[in-house]
Scaffold this motif. Structure first.
Motif, PDB file in Angstrom:
ATOM      1  N   LEU A  27      20.084  11.143  38.769  1.00  0.00           N
ATOM      2  CA  LEU A  27      20.423  12.499  38.336  1.00  0.00           C
ATOM      3  C   LEU A  27      21.798  12.469  37.694  1.00  0.00           C
ATOM      4  N   GLN A  28      21.948  13.233  36.610  1.00  0.00           N
ATOM      5  CA  GLN A  28      23.221  13.291  35.911  1.00  0.00           C
ATOM      6  C   GLN A  28      23.478  14.727  35.496  1.00  0.00           C
ATOM      7  N   LYS A  29      24.593  15.282  35.952  1.00  0.00           N
ATOM      8  CA  LYS A  29      24.924  16.689  35.717  1.00  0.00           C
ATOM      9  C   LYS A  29      24.853  17.071  34.244  1.00  0.00           C
ATOM     10  N   GLU A  30      25.359  16.189  33.370  1.00  0.00           N
ATOM     11  CA  GLU A  30      25.414  16.496  31.940  1.00  0.00           C
ATOM     12  C   GLU A  30      24.030  16.515  31.284  1.00  0.00           C
ATOM     13  N   LEU A  31      23.064  15.841  31.880  1.00  0.00           N
ATOM     14  CA  LEU A  31      21.697  15.771  31.350  1.00  0.00           C
ATOM     15  C   LEU A  31      20.736  16.166  32.462  1.00  0.00           C
ATOM     16  N   PRO A  32      20.442  17.459  32.616  1.00  0.00           N
ATOM     17  CA  PRO A  32      19.621  17.925  33.737  1.00  0.00           C
ATOM     18  C   PRO A  32      18.259  17.234  33.818  1.00  0.00           C
ATOM     19  N   GLY A  33      17.756  17.164  35.049  1.00  0.00           N
ATOM     20  CA  GLY A  33      16.449  16.585  35.307  1.00  0.00           C
ATOM     21  C   GLY A  33      16.544  15.174  35.848  1.00  0.00           C
ATOM     22  N   ARG A  34      15.378  14.659  36.213  1.00  0.00           N
ATOM     23  CA  ARG A  34      15.270  13.290  36.727  1.00  0.00           C
ATOM     24  C   ARG A  34      15.164  12.316  35.554  1.00  0.00           C
ATOM     25  N   HIS A  35      15.892  11.230  35.643  1.00  0.00           N
ATOM     26  CA  HIS A  35      15.841  10.185  34.628  1.00  0.00           C
ATOM     27  C   HIS A  35      15.249   8.939  35.283  1.00  0.00           C
ATOM     28  N   GLY A  36      14.009   8.637  34.936  1.00  0.00           N
ATOM     29  CA  GLY A  36      13.270   7.569  35.579  1.00  0.00           C
ATOM     30  C   GLY A  36      13.843   6.186  35.332  1.00  0.00           C
ATOM     31  N   MET A  37      13.591   5.302  36.292  1.00  0.00           N
ATOM     32  CA  MET A  37      13.962   3.901  36.130  1.00  0.00           C
ATOM     33  C   MET A  37      12.924   3.019  36.793  1.00  0.00           C
ATOM     34  N   GLU A  38      12.761   1.840  36.231  1.00  0.00           N
ATOM     35  CA  GLU A  38      11.874   0.813  36.766  1.00  0.00           C
ATOM     36  C   GLU A  38      12.736  -0.393  37.080  1.00  0.00           C
ATOM     37  N   LEU A  39      12.510  -0.996  38.246  1.00  0.00           N
ATOM     38  CA  LEU A  39      13.307  -2.144  38.653  1.00  0.00           C
ATOM     39  C   LEU A  39      12.412  -3.232  39.221  1.00  0.00           C
ATOM     40  N   HIS A  40      12.893  -4.456  39.175  1.00  0.00           N
ATOM     41  CA  HIS A  40      12.263  -5.560  39.894  1.00  0.00           C
ATOM     42  C   HIS A  40      13.389  -6.155  40.734  1.00  0.00           C
ATOM     43  N   LEU A  41      13.308  -5.963  42.058  1.00  0.00           N
ATOM     44  CA  LEU A  41      14.396  -6.335  42.958  1.00  0.00           C
ATOM     45  C   LEU A  41      14.003  -7.479  43.888  1.00  0.00           C
ATOM     46  N   THR A  42      15.004  -8.287  44.225  1.00  0.00           N
ATOM     47  CA  THR A  42      14.839  -9.353  45.211  1.00  0.00           C
ATOM     48  C   THR A  42      15.864  -9.124  46.311  1.00  0.00           C
ATOM     49  N   PHE A  43      15.403  -9.115  47.554  1.00  0.00           N
ATOM     50  CA  PHE A  43      16.251  -8.965  48.729  1.00  0.00           C
ATOM     51  C   PHE A  43      16.182 -10.283  49.499  1.00  0.00           C
ATOM     52  N   ARG A  44      17.341 -10.932  49.663  1.00  0.00           N
ATOM     53  CA  ARG A  44      17.363 -12.234  50.332  1.00  0.00           C
ATOM     54  C   ARG A  44      18.699 -12.422  51.036  1.00  0.00           C
ATOM     55  N   GLN A  45      18.669 -12.536  52.356  1.00  0.00           N
ATOM     56  CA  GLN A  45      19.855 -12.824  53.170  1.00  0.00           C
ATOM     57  C   GLN A  45      21.043 -11.917  52.841  1.00  0.00           C
ATOM     58  N   GLY A  46      20.794 -10.624  52.753  1.00  0.00           N
ATOM     59  CA  GLY A  46      21.857  -9.657  52.507  1.00  0.00           C
ATOM     60  C   GLY A  46      22.267  -9.499  51.048  1.00  0.00           C
ATOM     61  N   VAL A  47      21.635 -10.265  50.163  1.00  0.00           N
ATOM     62  CA  VAL A  47      21.965 -10.182  48.741  1.00  0.00           C
ATOM     63  C   VAL A  47      20.833  -9.490  47.995  1.00  0.00           C
ATOM     64  N   LEU A  48      21.195  -8.527  47.192  1.00  0.00           N
ATOM     65  CA  LEU A  48      20.261  -7.759  46.367  1.00  0.00           C
ATOM     66  C   LEU A  48      20.484  -8.175  44.921  1.00  0.00           C
ATOM     67  N   SER A  49      19.410  -8.542  44.228  1.00  0.00           N
ATOM     68  CA  SER A  49      19.530  -8.898  42.815  1.00  0.00           C
ATOM     69  C   SER A  49      18.278  -8.433  42.086  1.00  0.00           C
ATOM     70  N   GLY A  50      18.386  -8.317  40.778  1.00  0.00           N
ATOM     71  CA  GLY A  50      17.218  -7.915  40.015  1.00  0.00           C
ATOM     72  C   GLY A  50      17.556  -7.466  38.622  1.00  0.00           C
ATOM     73  N   GLU A  51      16.589  -6.771  38.040  1.00  0.00           N
ATOM     74  CA  GLU A  51      16.724  -6.279  36.678  1.00  0.00           C
ATOM     75  C   GLU A  51      15.875  -5.023  36.540  1.00  0.00           C
TER      76      GLU A  51
END
Length: 152
Positions: A27-51
Motif C-alpha cells: 500500500l502506498q498513500k500517494e497511489l491509493p489501492g493495493r499494488h500486487g506483487m509476485e515473489l519466489h522466496l527461499t527460507f533457509r537457516q534464518g536467511v530470506l532470499s528471492g526475487e
C-alpha cells in the motif's frame, strides 16, 4: 572437499516459512489501492532470499527471519533502481508489516504463500445440523396473528 562440494542446507521446515512462490500487495498513500506483487522466496537457516516483480519492476530480496517470534526484515532491491526496507511478522497467515524508503515514503504490505487464500479477506463459515422432521429441536411454525389483534 572443494567449496562447490559443500552441501546446501535444507530449506526451512517451519510451515510459516515455505520456500517457493508467494503473492501479496503493498500500500502506498500517494497511489491509493493495493499494488500486487509476485515473489519466489527461499527460507533457509534464518536467511530470506528471492526475487520478484511488481508495478515498479523486477527486484531481488535479501534479509533475515526469526522462528522465535516470526519477525522478518529484508531489503527489496529494484534492479538498477532503489532499495525498499521491509519489516514484518509472520503469525502463520503470511507476512505483514511496513515498508520504507527513508525518509519520506512508507506504507504497509502483506504477502502469503501462493495457493493460500488472501488472509486479508473476510470469509464466513457457517455450519448447522438440519433437524429431522418431528425432532424436538425443530423450530415450530409460528401461529398466524389474526387481523386486528392487539389493536384494542
Amino acid at each position: 572437499m572443494s567449496e562447490t562440494d559443500t552441501p546446501i542446507p535444507p530449506t526451512e521446515a517451519d510451515p510459516r516459512f515455505p520456500s517457493g512462490p508467494w503473492v501479496g500487495f503493498f500500500l502506498q498513500k500517494e497511489l491509493p489501492g493495493r499494488h500486487g506483487m509476485e515473489l519466489h522466496l527461499t527460507f533457509r537457516q534464518g536467511v530470506l532470499s528471492g526475487e520478484g516483480r511488481d508495478r515498479v519492476g523486477l527486484f531481488l530480496v535479501r534479509g533475515r527471519y526469526s522462528l522465535e517470534d516470526g519477525s522478518c526484515h529484508w531489503v527489496k532491491s529494484y534492479v538498477g533502481r532503489h532499495d525498499v526496507f521491509y519489516s514484518g511478522f509472520n503469525e502463520g497467515k503470511g507476512i505483514w508489516g511496513t515498508w520504507e524508503i527513508a525518509p519520506i515514503h512508507k506504507g504497509g504490505f502483506y504477502i502469503w504463500p501462493e495457493g493460500m487464500p488472501d488472509p486479508t479477506q473476510q470469509r464466513l463459515k457457517a455450519e448447522a445440523d438440519v433437524p429431522a422432521p418431528g425432532d424436538p429441536a425443530e423450530v415450530p411454525e409460528e401461529e398466524p396473528i389474526p387481523a386486528g389483534a392487539g389493536m384494542e
